[in-house]
Design a protein around this motif. Structure first.
Motif, mmCIF file in Angstrom:
data_model
loop_
_atom_site.group_PDB
_atom_site.id
_atom_site.type_symbol
_atom_site.label_atom_id
_atom_site.label_comp_id
_atom_site.label_asym_id
_atom_site.label_seq_id
_atom_site.Cartn_x
_atom_site.Cartn_y
_atom_site.Cartn_z
ATOM 1 N N UNK A 1 50.076 40.209 46.780
ATOM 2 C CA UNK A 1 49.095 41.178 46.311
ATOM 3 C C UNK A 1 49.807 42.310 45.587
ATOM 4 N N UNK A 2 49.066 43.045 44.777
ATOM 5 C CA UNK A 2 49.640 44.118 43.961
ATOM 6 C C UNK A 2 48.908 45.432 44.226
ATOM 7 N N UNK B 1 49.194 52.041 30.007
ATOM 8 C CA UNK B 1 48.218 50.976 30.250
ATOM 9 C C UNK B 1 47.817 50.912 31.718
ATOM 10 N N UNK B 2 46.604 50.409 31.944
ATOM 11 C CA UNK B 2 46.125 50.192 33.309
ATOM 12 C C UNK B 2 46.437 48.765 33.746
ATOM 13 N N UNK B 3 46.937 48.617 34.948
ATOM 14 C CA UNK B 3 47.165 47.293 35.521
ATOM 15 C C UNK B 3 45.882 46.470 35.485
ATOM 16 N N UNK B 4 44.733 47.106 35.758
ATOM 17 C CA UNK B 4 43.468 46.372 35.848
ATOM 18 C C UNK B 4 43.000 45.841 34.499
ATOM 19 N N UNK B 5 43.607 46.308 33.399
ATOM 20 C CA UNK B 5 43.223 45.819 32.072
ATOM 21 C C UNK B 5 43.838 44.469 31.746
ATOM 22 N N UNK B 6 44.771 43.999 32.570
ATOM 23 C CA UNK B 6 45.359 42.679 32.340
ATOM 24 C C UNK B 6 44.441 41.595 32.900
ATOM 25 N N UNK B 7 44.292 40.472 32.205
ATOM 26 C CA UNK B 7 43.402 39.403 32.674
ATOM 27 C C UNK B 7 43.767 38.932 34.077
ATOM 28 N N UNK B 8 42.769 38.911 34.960
ATOM 29 C CA UNK B 8 42.975 38.415 36.318
ATOM 30 C C UNK B 8 43.541 39.432 37.284
ATOM 31 N N UNK B 9 43.759 40.676 36.825
ATOM 32 C CA UNK B 9 44.391 41.676 37.698
ATOM 33 C C UNK B 9 43.552 41.948 38.945
ATOM 34 N N UNK B 10 42.238 42.043 38.776
ATOM 35 C CA UNK B 10 41.382 42.352 39.922
ATOM 36 C C UNK B 10 41.326 41.210 40.929
ATOM 37 N N UNK C 1 41.209 57.838 43.802
ATOM 38 C CA UNK C 1 40.361 56.655 43.746
ATOM 39 C C UNK C 1 41.193 55.387 43.860
ATOM 40 N N UNK C 2 40.587 54.366 44.413
ATOM 41 C CA UNK C 2 41.172 53.034 44.395
ATOM 42 C C UNK C 2 40.152 52.097 43.766
ATOM 43 N N UNK C 3 40.608 51.251 42.851
ATOM 44 C CA UNK C 3 39.706 50.341 42.152
ATOM 45 C C UNK C 3 40.362 48.973 42.024
ATOM 46 N N UNK C 4 39.529 47.937 41.978
ATOM 47 C CA UNK C 4 40.055 46.588 41.782
ATOM 48 C C UNK C 4 39.496 45.585 42.755
ATOM 49 N N UNK C 5 40.373 44.798 43.353
ATOM 50 C CA UNK C 5 39.983 43.677 44.193
ATOM 51 C C UNK C 5 39.022 44.093 45.306
ATOM 52 N N UNK C 6 37.857 43.443 45.357
ATOM 53 C CA UNK C 6 36.804 43.837 46.292
ATOM 54 C C UNK C 6 37.214 43.644 47.749
ATOM 55 N N UNK C 7 37.970 42.589 48.046
ATOM 56 C CA UNK C 7 38.386 42.360 49.437
ATOM 57 C C UNK C 7 39.367 43.427 49.897
ATOM 58 N N UNK C 8 40.279 43.817 49.027
ATOM 59 C CA UNK C 8 41.227 44.882 49.382
ATOM 60 C C UNK C 8 40.510 46.219 49.519
ATOM 61 N N UNK C 9 39.540 46.478 48.635
ATOM 62 C CA UNK C 9 38.741 47.698 48.733
ATOM 63 C C UNK C 9 37.981 47.719 50.055
ATOM 64 N N UNK D 1 53.622 43.804 30.262
ATOM 65 C CA UNK D 1 54.329 43.811 31.540
ATOM 66 C C UNK D 1 53.371 43.456 32.677
ATOM 67 N N UNK D 2 52.205 44.083 32.684
ATOM 68 C CA UNK D 2 51.222 43.803 33.733
ATOM 69 C C UNK D 2 50.668 42.379 33.616
ATOM 70 N N UNK D 3 50.585 41.868 32.387
ATOM 71 C CA UNK D 3 50.161 40.475 32.215
ATOM 72 C C UNK D 3 51.102 39.538 32.977
ATOM 73 N N UNK D 4 52.391 39.798 32.862
ATOM 74 C CA UNK D 4 53.385 38.972 33.553
ATOM 75 C C UNK D 4 53.309 39.164 35.067
ATOM 76 N N UNK D 5 53.038 40.394 35.502
ATOM 77 C CA UNK D 5 52.901 40.658 36.942
ATOM 78 C C UNK D 5 51.773 39.835 37.532
ATOM 79 N N UNK D 6 50.650 39.764 36.839
ATOM 80 C CA UNK D 6 49.508 38.981 37.337
ATOM 81 C C UNK D 6 49.885 37.510 37.468
ATOM 82 N N UNK D 7 50.609 36.996 36.477
ATOM 83 C CA UNK D 7 51.037 35.596 36.542
ATOM 84 C C UNK D 7 51.947 35.353 37.740
ATOM 85 N N UNK D 8 52.888 36.270 37.975
ATOM 86 C CA UNK D 8 53.792 36.133 39.115
ATOM 87 C C UNK D 8 53.035 36.220 40.432
#
Length: 413
Positions: A209-210, A227-236, A258-266, A195-202
């Protein structure tokens, strides 16, 4: 001519006026009054963990609080060792590599971080897609950031993805943000990694942004692994994920998120937080490090406790004749109101009846938006005996209410 001056008028900001009335106010007021009058109300409404953290975590907090060096202002993004521990957990549990300096930040609970992230990402005219029924902060944070909400029903995951794509194709300007929440609160819907794989593609296709609210990452049943959203390819590349120590670690009042992922959003969140707060009490951060490092077994055991409570509640409701769909994760049972009650009254009125006549408090589904009408959210914070007792009280309440309902026509004639 009157000498009396006009009353001074307080004009609050439009962002406050945009917030809807608090829909649980009636229930909370009655609950408070009944308990003040000595009634033993079984509260299945709020998901407020009732179990304590591990002793070694409490002892570490006490030890750290005695250190004079821990009582000054703390950095708003969190101490380095705590951010490293979060990164280590993501690698160990999900195989996700994070830079603790650029891709992890601590929050005063995930709710604070989520709200400030919306403030950092959104402004007037921006739109966010949120799952419906919705956890209130997912809507109110967008409103407080002057954004617009597009609520899409979450029950069918494939349809939810299709609705996201359709919304992006037909709406201009396109949504800026997609908010996800799995395991879902209140409905307990779960997804798999695909599911998260498809979200990243969309997200890459339509440029949104997600934000993944992963509050129930540590509470799952029957072998299911959220599952973690960040485990999908390209999620970060497209988004971030919020986690918390409130549930699995029983540290709700400690406010550790905690918040983790995209450095610009962080970085954007860090900028907002730098203006709003001075960070979490350092002694709490030190104790949180110990919890993340040494209490995995206790977190798993806590999940088993919730599973036993789920079983007790669902089995009791099934014996009552209700159709039950046991959740695979989270701290709640999302229960459809049975007929004939669903046709006779609103979910709010049904919940008020259970509280007034049965001394059982539940959250009416309508408190989570129109998509929640017809459902109740029942939390798993009470022990098995109290949960079974709650269902017995519900049974007695409905038997009495049915007798009253049947007798009404005769009384009128």
């Amino acid at each position: 001519m009157s000498t009396e001056s006009e009353p001074f008028k307080i004009e609050v900001a439009q962002r406050v006026k945009r917030l809807p009335p608090y829909l649980f106010g009636r229930i909370n007021t009655m609950l408070y009054n009944k308990r003040r009058n000595g009634d033993d109300v079984i509260d299945l409404g709020m998901g407020n963990p009732s179990d304590p953290p591990q002793d070694l975590v409490i002892e570490k907090l006490s030890e750290a609080a005695r250190d004079p060096g821990n009582h000054g202002y703390s950095k708003s993004n969190g101490i380095a060792n705590l951010r490293r521990e979060v990164a280590a957990k993501y690698m160990k549990k999900y195989g996700v590599r994070l830079d603790p300096d650029q891709e992890v930040i601590t929050c005063l609970g995930s709710k604070e971080g989520f709200s400030h992230m919306c403030l950092a990402m959104m402004g007037p005219g921006d739109s966010a897609i949120v799952p419906a029924p919705f956890f209130p902060i997912h809507v109110y944070s967008v409103a407080l950031a002057s954004g617009n909400v597009i609520a899409l029903e979450v029950a069918d995951s494939e349809k939810f993805l299709s609705d996201i794509a359709y919304t992006c194709e037909t709406l201009y300007p396109r949504p800026k943000l997609l908010i996800l929440n799995y395991p879902h609160n209140p409905s307990s819907v779960v997804v798999e990694q695909s599911f998260f794989d498809e979200v990243v593609k969309l997200a890459k296709k339509y440029g949104f942004m997600v934000i993944s609210d992963f509050a129930y990452a540590d509470v799952a049943f029957d072998g299911y692994k959220p599952p973690s959203f960040l485990a999908s390819p390209g999620a970060a590349e497209v988004g971030v994920e919020f986690t918390t120590m409130s549930k699995g670690y029983n540290m709700a009042g400690w406010r550790v998120g905690f918040c983790a992922g995209n450095a610009e959003m962080i970085s954007a969140l860090a900028t907002i937080k730098g203006y709003y707060d001075y960070g979490m009490f350092q002694a709490i951060q030190i104790a949180a490090i110990l919890a993340l490092r040494h209490t995995d077994a206790a977190v798993e055991e806590q999940s088993q406790i919730y599973q036993s409570r789920r079983n007790a509640l669902c089995e009791s409701l099934a014996r009552l004749g209700w159709t039950v769909d046991p959740p695979k994760a989270g701290m709640f049972v999302w229960q459809q109101v049975p007929e004939p009650w669903r046709s006779r009254m609103s979910t709010m009125d049904f919940a008020m009846m259970l509280l007034e006549k049965g001394n059982v408090a539940v959250s009416p589904g309508s408190g989570f938006g129109p998509a929640g009408e017809g459902f109740l959210r029942m939390s798993l914070i009470e022990n098995e005996a109290r949960l079974r007792q709650a269902v017995r009280q519900i049974k007695s309440c409905l038997r009495e209410a049915e007798a009253d309902f049947t007798a009404e026509p005769a009384a009128v004639s």
